[in-house]
Design an enzyme around this catalytic site. Structure first.
Site: not given
Length: 592
Positions: A121, A142, A154, A192
């Site tokens: 991540s 991800h 992702e 993130n």
């Protein structure tokens, strides 16, 4: 999809890896799940079995579908058992050395054409890929937690990833019912990088004792419609995981806003990791439970603090805009006598007419009877002279967001209002103490930041200054509860809670687009899909108004002098060009 995928390997069967294995097995793929030892393997199997049991109980799977799903997953402690897989997804602990070791071994045992993917991540996919002899076939996938539920994945490309690999992996992700977002390899990727800066900022607010954990979380839930508050979300993610992600982001970006708040390290050292340990920012019924139980930090009810609120029966509202008329309607609906003061008789009557129009809409929708509408309107008296506010117990100023105008209003109120009247400002960004300083009774002045539209939004930020008396704070809290609002308490500094957390996040989103990392539409879709937000950052910016947003961001920067809060140049350029959002028909998007 030119490449045919038949068998998928998943290395690491923790919460995330088990979820990824379940996703592929649901879609009909044969899955090989790998763990380091028999105990961890059984734990991973248990996670999948428990998750699919819940899916059956919730009507999302039949018992036969669950049986077939479980039958597609084989379990092993031998990494070599993934040698015939077409793609292997690594989902081990977020530690670079461990991931690099796993990839080096996978490179050795799998076929040369096998795609190797990491579920990291935050770590660099490029740096992981160079530990193999096939970096062109290494990609990031991800998934978001819980993987069986959340749609976004992702897909992270490096500078050497073959385009065909990206095409094939994207098609595979979409084949299992997920939404693939292809992005470049940078700290925190897209979601993130926005989410964890915001979470870290909330921790710093709590660390500084600016607001309680309950008020921080309630502010973002009620003020922004977020499904969870930031501290509750951190408990769900795990404080140790959050700290690792932030630390990785900081090492790559060197942005001070990414440096984990010291409080995170202290809590992790003390074993307070969140839900999984039973304690984090909150205390839970047991480890792994979502049920919060009272603890030593649970705030007392307002009736338990020994401070008696002042009596409020008559309320004055100064202003004629949407906020002023909305507040007047809120109080009149709850039976308070309201004096609505305007600068002229025509404006005062127009303001009351605006309230009537709002009430008429409620009647048309069946939410209010005509009789109740008339009772509410009878509670509102238009006024022009400040003297007509003399016998009010609470006066709320809701004029233009201009400090000189507000100070003039407070000076006038100070001259006419009876002793003991609580004087409140609805400012969303200006210092409350500046309003208080325009009076001879600063102890009676407080901020009551209602959110727009006041009739609908439940949140009110109760902002006390260094001079505000305790009974005025208690009065503000009590009056918010009486009119059906949720009060949260904070000190008198720029942005209060909501704007101070929200607008740096919005500014970070603008920087991503400015750097051509993703489009506004991709960022919006990512944040709505991955984080279940009601609106993406650019949708919200266009609704708020880019000029208003820029003004708030400048206020935050001028207050805190934090380089990361400096408004993104792209936002300033759009405002200069007159692209202010929906109100002008053009902002980050064009509107018809």
């Amino acid at each position: 999809m030119s490449r045919e995928f038949r068998q998928v390997g998943v290395v690491g069967l923790g919460i995330q890896g088990a979820g990824v294995a379940e996703v592929f097995a649901r879609a009909g793929f044969a899955v090989v799940g790998v763990e380091v030892d028999p105990e961890s393997l059984e734990h991973g199997r248990g996670l999948i079995e428990h998750s699919t049991e819940r899916a059956v109980a919730g009507g999302k799977l039949t018992e036969d579908e669950r049986t077939a799903l479980l039958g597609r997953i084989s379990y092993t402690t031998r990494l070599a058992d993934v040698s015939e897989c077409d793609i292997v997804i690594e989902a081990v602990t977020e530690q670079f050395e461990l991931k690099a070791t796993v990839f080096a071994e996978l490179d050795r045992i799998t076929r040369p054409e096998t795609i190797l993917a990491t579920n990291t991540s935050s770590l660099s996919v490029t740096e992981i890929g160079v530990h193999t002899g096939r970096p062109e076939r290494v990609v990031g996938t991800h998934f978001f937690n819980p993987a069986p539920v959340l749609k976004l994945v992702e897909v992270v490309r490096t500078v050497v990833t073959e385009p065909a690999v990206i095409t094939d992996v994207t098609a595979l992700i979409e084949q299992v019912g997920k939404t693939a977002l292809v992005i470049g390899d940078r700290a925190g990727f897209l979601s993130n990088s926005l989410l964890f800066s915001y979470l870290n900022h909330a921790v710093r607010m709590y660390e500084q004792k600016y607001a309680s954990r309950e008020d921080l979380d309630a502010a973002m839930r009620y003020g922004c419609g977020y499904p969870m508050g930031p501290l509750a979300l951190l408990d769900l993610i795990g404080l140790d995981i959050a700290s690792e992600i932030l630390d990785t982001m900081y090492k790559q970006s060197r942005d001070r806003l990414h440096a984990p708040a010291p409080l995170l390290k202290q809590m992790i050292t003390a074993g307070l990791l969140g839900r999984k340990s039973g304690r984090g920012f909150y205390t839970y019924q047991e480890p792994g439970s979502p049920v919060v139980v009272p603890d030593a930090k649970t705030p007392k009810r307002s009736t338990e603090d020994g401070v008696t609120p002042r009596d409020v029966a008559r309320v004055g509202v100064v202003g004629t805009g949407t906020m002023a008329t909305g507040i007047a309607e809120v109080f009149a609906k709850k039976g308070f006598d309201v004096v609505l003061r305007a600068r002229s008789e025509d404006k005062a009557n127009a303001a009351v007419a605006k309230v009537r129009k709002s009430l008429d809409r409620a009647v048309a929708k069946g939410r209010l009877s005509e009789e109740d509408r008339d009772k509410v309107l009878a509670k509102i008296v238009p006024a022009v002279e400040f003297e007509e506010l003399a016998d009010c117990d609470l006066v709320i100023e809701a004029v233009a967001e201009d400090l000189s105008v507000k100070r003039a209003v407070f000076g006038a109120l100070d001259e006419v209002c009876k002793p003991g009247t609580v004087l409140a400002t609805t400012t969303s960004s200006l210092p409350v103490i500046e309003c208080a300083a325009a009076t001879s009774r600063p102890a009676d002045v407080i901020g009551l930041h209602f959110f727009n539209p006041a009739q609908v939004m439940k949140l009110v930020e109760v902002v006390d200054t260094i001079a505000t008396s305790a009974d005025v704070v208690a009065t503000a809290h009590a009056i918010c509860e009486k009119v059906g609002k949720h009060p949260v308490h904070c000190g008198d500094r720029a942005g209060f809670i909501v704007n101070a957390l929200l607008f740096p996040y919005l500014n970070d989103a603008v920087k991503l687009v400015e750097a051509h990392y993703a489009s506004a539409e991709e960022v919006d879709n990512a944040m709505k899909t991955a984080c279940s937000l009601p609106m993406g950052p650019f949708e919200l910016l266009d609704v708020v108004g880019l000029d208003v947003s820029l003004a708030i961001e400048r206020t935050l920067y001028n207050e805190f002098r934090e380089p990361g809060f400096a408004p993104a140049p792209l936002l300033e350029h759009l405002v200069t060009a007159g692209r202010l959002g929906r109100k002008t028909g053009k902002g980050f998007r064009d509107y018809t």
